[in-house]
Design a protein around this motif. Sequence first.
Motif, PDB file in Angstrom:
ATOM      1  N   MET A 419       0.811  -1.223   0.000  1.00 36.31           N
ATOM      2  CA  MET A 419       0.000   0.000   0.000  1.00 36.31           C
ATOM      3  C   MET A 419       0.847   1.276   0.000  1.00 36.31           C
ATOM      4  O   MET A 419       0.597   2.189  -0.796  1.00 36.31           O
ATOM      5  N   PRO A 420       1.872   1.409   0.874  1.00 35.48           N
ATOM      6  CA  PRO A 420       2.644   2.653   0.848  1.00 35.48           C
ATOM      7  C   PRO A 420       3.440   2.843  -0.441  1.00 35.48           C
ATOM      8  O   PRO A 420       3.609   3.971  -0.910  1.00 35.48           O
ATOM      9  N   ILE A 421       3.911   1.735  -1.049  1.00 35.38           N
ATOM     10  CA  ILE A 421       4.683   1.881  -2.285  1.00 35.38           C
ATOM     11  C   ILE A 421       3.807   2.365  -3.423  1.00 35.38           C
ATOM     12  O   ILE A 421       4.169   3.294  -4.162  1.00 35.38           O
ATOM     13  N   ILE A 422       2.626   1.778  -3.587  1.00 36.16           N
ATOM     14  CA  ILE A 422       1.762   2.232  -4.683  1.00 36.16           C
ATOM     15  C   ILE A 422       1.269   3.648  -4.388  1.00 36.16           C
ATOM     16  O   ILE A 422       1.058   4.456  -5.308  1.00 36.16           O
ATOM     17  N   ALA A 423       1.115   3.999  -3.097  1.00 40.16           N
ATOM     18  CA  ALA A 423       0.684   5.355  -2.747  1.00 40.16           C
ATOM     19  C   ALA A 423       1.734   6.387  -3.158  1.00 40.16           C
ATOM     20  O   ALA A 423       1.408   7.398  -3.791  1.00 40.16           O
ATOM     21  N   ILE A 424       3.009   6.142  -2.819  1.00 41.29           N
ATOM     22  CA  ILE A 424       4.025   7.143  -3.155  1.00 41.29           C
ATOM     23  C   ILE A 424       4.310   7.159  -4.652  1.00 41.29           C
ATOM     24  O   ILE A 424       4.690   8.185  -5.213  1.00 41.29           O
ATOM     25  N   MET A 425       4.103   6.021  -5.331  1.00 36.08           N
ATOM     26  CA  MET A 425       4.278   6.001  -6.788  1.00 36.08           C
ATOM     27  C   MET A 425       3.206   6.846  -7.466  1.00 36.08           C
ATOM     28  O   MET A 425       3.504   7.682  -8.336  1.00 36.08           O
TER      29      MET A 425
END
Length: 584
Positions: A419-425
Amino acid sequence: MSTSLFTFLSMLFFTVLVAVISYRFTRQAKDVGAHGYFMASGGLNGWFIAGSMMLTNLSIDQLVGLNGDSYAHNLSSMAWEATAAVSTIALALFFLPRYLRGGFSTLPEFIEKRYDRTTRRVVSALMVATYTLVLNPASLYLGAITFNQIFDLQGILGWSYPATISLLIVATGVIGAAYAVLGGLRAVAVSDTINGIGLLVVVILIPIIGLWTLGQGDVLSGAQTLLHDNPQKLNAIGGSEDKVPFGAVFTGMIFANLFYWCTNQAIVQKSMAARNLAEGQKGVLLSGCLKLLVPLAMLMPGVIAWHLFRDQPLANSDLAYPALVAALMPWWMKGFFVAVIFGTVMSHFNAIINGTATLLTYDFYKSIRPMASDEALVRFGKRVSVIAALVSLVVAPMLMYTPEGIYAVLRRFTGFFNMPIIAIMLFGFFSARGGATPAKLVLGLHAVCYAVLVLGLKIDTRLGISFIHVMGIMFAIEMALLVLLRKHFDRATPYVSPTPARTVDLTPWRHAGSFSVVLFAALVSIYLTFSPLGVARVGGPSGLYLPLLALTWLLAFAGAALCRRRFRHLTVTHALPDYETNPR
């Protein structure tokens, strides 16, 4: 003993055949240097991209876990697979043009350009840890279980169960790692494609044989049994009591699939190695098309097993697929089946090893030694491939003592970082000014909260909701944090997409838009069919089924026609946000 020997020899024949074909293709390509080793010289076509993406994605845990779930419940777990088609559309139309335009070799490379080097290394380290400690060990372990059941190697050798499984893990891992270490990405892609064709044959053949057996020699009669005897088993619309409630498709699952298919290095690396944007889009969308076939082939055997074995229920639902194969597969085909399963495990393993080596080489070694030669990069990549393989081989046997089962562990563990990786991407693509501090805060905060709330306190169980909903809620909170903190932690200058070191033809595939519309319509049609409006209804499909199906395809053909007209004049700059070509 003679049957087992024939099975082993035929398996060995098919496995060696794949190795020889892969070697010939790889040798003819004549890849040189780090770009050739890690990115196949940017020369993969659509067929190899699709085949490699599918075999990197598919593994034995899906065959066992999904069929076990459909045996115990219904088809609701197909959401993990079928809805991936939407994510492949997003990769083809949104993410891939930006990756190729930036000339990136790894996803964290974009994160450094957009945020900073520390954020890049954190994301890369999270991916490497997951690949090495969870995904690869799980694939090796489940493959070893399957091989042991087919060959009864434990009985033949007279060894203990842990010793037998460990032997099979080592044998599979060593062969799989050899592809990644010696051949690089092209060898991985070629072997994946060949094994993918075999897997497609197997996963379609097993349900057909099952229906033939269920119908006592008549496939259509077997299908009628599924449709009329407990049709609720064919329901893909999960309720609150199912592992995958239908509402979860629109919360955490959509973003989990976006992470996996659009920002996961082991998957996306194949599309980033495309010879041009058009070939990349063809391969990605073809893999999305195949994902619509896989759910039915990977869940229908579980339903068939429920019908065949319901008078003598299996002790564990995860035995549904192995038991069905053992009962139905002709002895003369078992060698081919085992070779395909072996190829699936091996392809999954070597693709992730190659992705791990790429991350460690480009995100750590090259950033420390920016002037390192191509030979040094390849040498380092091969060394860390061996180390990553060895770590996975050590961890895999430990999964024998996992109380929850492998499938549950895989799904829950990926929630640590997806979740945090796709959010910052996504935030990085849509905002040119947000700084690195909010991104780091989101990455750290999510890991702590997820560990405490989901794994520690099991808040999803306490509240009576799916952990997929919890992931969706956390994604929404993290996106809100990134937006709220944007002005307080601004970049000194707006982000501008870098000029790539190599020139890539960014002309889109002219059928990408229309193919995407048809792909989405096919997904909707599958859900309509396997729902209480369709074949999962007692007494047959309702009166609304055919009109809704016709409306779906009417809208699809109209949308495809509009896309064809629009894509006729489309260039890559039309697909990019204004700030990437004209920052402000």
